[in-house]
Design an enzyme around this catalytic site. Structure first.
Site, short mmCIF file in Angstrom:
data_model
loop_
_atom_site.label_atom_id
_atom_site.label_comp_id
_atom_site.label_asym_id
_atom_site.label_seq_id
_atom_site.Cartn_x
_atom_site.Cartn_y
_atom_site.Cartn_z
N HIS A 5 -120.62 57.57 24.03
CA HIS A 5 -119.50 58.53 24.03
C HIS A 5 -118.98 58.89 22.65
CE1 HIS A 5 -119.49 56.23 27.83
NE2 HIS A 5 -119.45 57.44 28.32
N ARG A 25 -104.56 67.02 19.35
CA ARG A 25 -103.54 66.31 18.57
C ARG A 25 -104.22 65.46 17.49
NH1 ARG A 25 -100.07 63.51 22.45
NH2 ARG A 25 -99.57 65.57 23.21
N ARG A 44 -118.22 65.41 24.13
CA ARG A 44 -117.23 65.80 25.16
C ARG A 44 -115.99 66.44 24.57
NH1 ARG A 44 -117.80 63.02 30.55
NH2 ARG A 44 -119.87 62.15 30.43
N VAL A 89 -100.77 56.92 20.21
CA VAL A 89 -99.60 57.79 20.04
C VAL A 89 -99.68 58.84 21.13
CG1 VAL A 89 -99.04 57.47 17.59
CG2 VAL A 89 -100.86 59.06 18.21
N GLY A 90 -98.63 58.96 21.92
CA GLY A 90 -98.72 59.88 23.05
C GLY A 90 -97.37 60.23 23.61
N GLU A 178 -96.27 56.12 31.44
CA GLU A 178 -97.37 56.80 30.76
C GLU A 178 -98.65 56.31 31.44
OE1 GLU A 178 -99.41 54.93 27.86
OE2 GLU A 178 -98.94 53.58 29.51
N GLU A 180 -101.82 54.91 29.70
CA GLU A 180 -102.90 54.28 28.93
C GLU A 180 -102.59 52.90 28.33
OE1 GLU A 180 -101.84 57.45 28.23
OE2 GLU A 180 -103.45 58.56 29.19
N SER A 202 -91.54 63.04 26.50
CA SER A 202 -91.82 64.47 26.66
C SER A 202 -91.09 65.06 27.86
CB SER A 202 -93.32 64.70 26.83
OG SER A 202 -93.78 64.01 27.98
N ASP A 203 -90.73 64.20 28.82
CA ASP A 203 -90.02 64.68 30.00
C ASP A 203 -89.18 63.54 30.57
OD1 ASP A 203 -93.03 64.22 30.44
OD2 ASP A 203 -92.20 63.72 32.40
#
Ligand code: HPA
Length: 234
Positions: A5, A25, A44, A89-90, A178, A180, A202-203
């Protein structure tokens, strides 16, 4: 040798890496924070770059969404490319009245709905914890930057739509949902490498507030800075 991958040769990836979910990002971080970024992966479309940040060699690569996806990339980065520090980071959705939209959540631990850990240790409810050294550094870097940063538990869910109602966990202090962190922390524990997850809210699942996707892609720069400064901190 490239892995199934990741198309990089050994040595093309630094031993410290920032891991956003979104490959665009990763490109944004490389273009805006790195000196001399070189792309090492496009398999990918999961873009990955190596460059330097304040003179230190660092990499950044997308992981895709969810624990199966991040597990594939983190396994190969650790086992095949010798990566020793991995910081996600997310974004995350707040489930806590004290954690507001655009705040940072630095995950000390991650509960999960996933079977990834149960598969290996069926007899234990094993907490998935981040690396304390990275956690400590990230918290102090965020505080020095005067950011609203919270440290605590998050829920890594297998499902964005449906599944167990994670919002219930906000009542016992879990900060955000989240998809992950628990898998990344588990791989850190399993392979004795350092992992951390830093999320921007983010929300907000209690108030319905949300950021736009353009804002998510481009403007969560405080989190990126905290991640990079943590990666290179002595
Ligand atoms: N659930 C899961 N993952 C997320 C969310 C959410 O509400 N918001 C951002 N990432």
């Amino acid at each position: 040798m490239p892995t199934p991958h990741i198309g990089a040769q050994k040595g093309e990836i630094a031993d410290k890496i920032l891991l956003p979910g979104d490959p665009l990002r990763a490109k944004f971080i490389a273009e805006n924070f790195f000196e001399n970024p070189v792309q090492f992966n496009n398999v990918r479309g999961m873009l990955g770059f190596t460059g330097t940040y304040k003179g230190e060699r660092v990499s950044v690569m997308g992981t895709g969404m969810g624990m199966p996806s991040i597990s594939i990339y983190a396994n190969e980065l650790i086992s095949e490319y010798g990566v020793k520090k991995l910081i996600r980071v997310g974004t995350a959705g707040s489930i806590n009245p004290d954690v507001h939209i655009r705040d940072l959540v630095i995950a000390q631990a991650a509960a999960t709905t996933s079977a990834i850990i149960r598969n290996d240790f069926p007899s234990f409810d094993l907490p998935m914890i981040s690396d304390f050294d990275l956690l400590d550094k990230a918290f102090h870097i965020a505080k020095d930057l005067k950011l609203n940063a919270h440290v605590g538990n998050v829920l890594s869910s297998d499902l964005f739509y449906g599944g167990p109602n994670g919002v219930e966990l906000g009542k016992i202090g879990v900060m955000a949902i989240e998809m992950e962190a628990a898998a990344l922390f588990y791989l850190g524990m399993k392979h004795h490498v350092q992992t951390l997850a830093i999320m921007t809210i983010s929300d907000h699942l209690l108030t319905g507030e949300a950021t736009t996707s353009a804002e998510r892609e481009l403007t969560f720069t405080d989190m990126m800075k905290v991640g990079l400064e943590t990666l290179i901190a002595e």
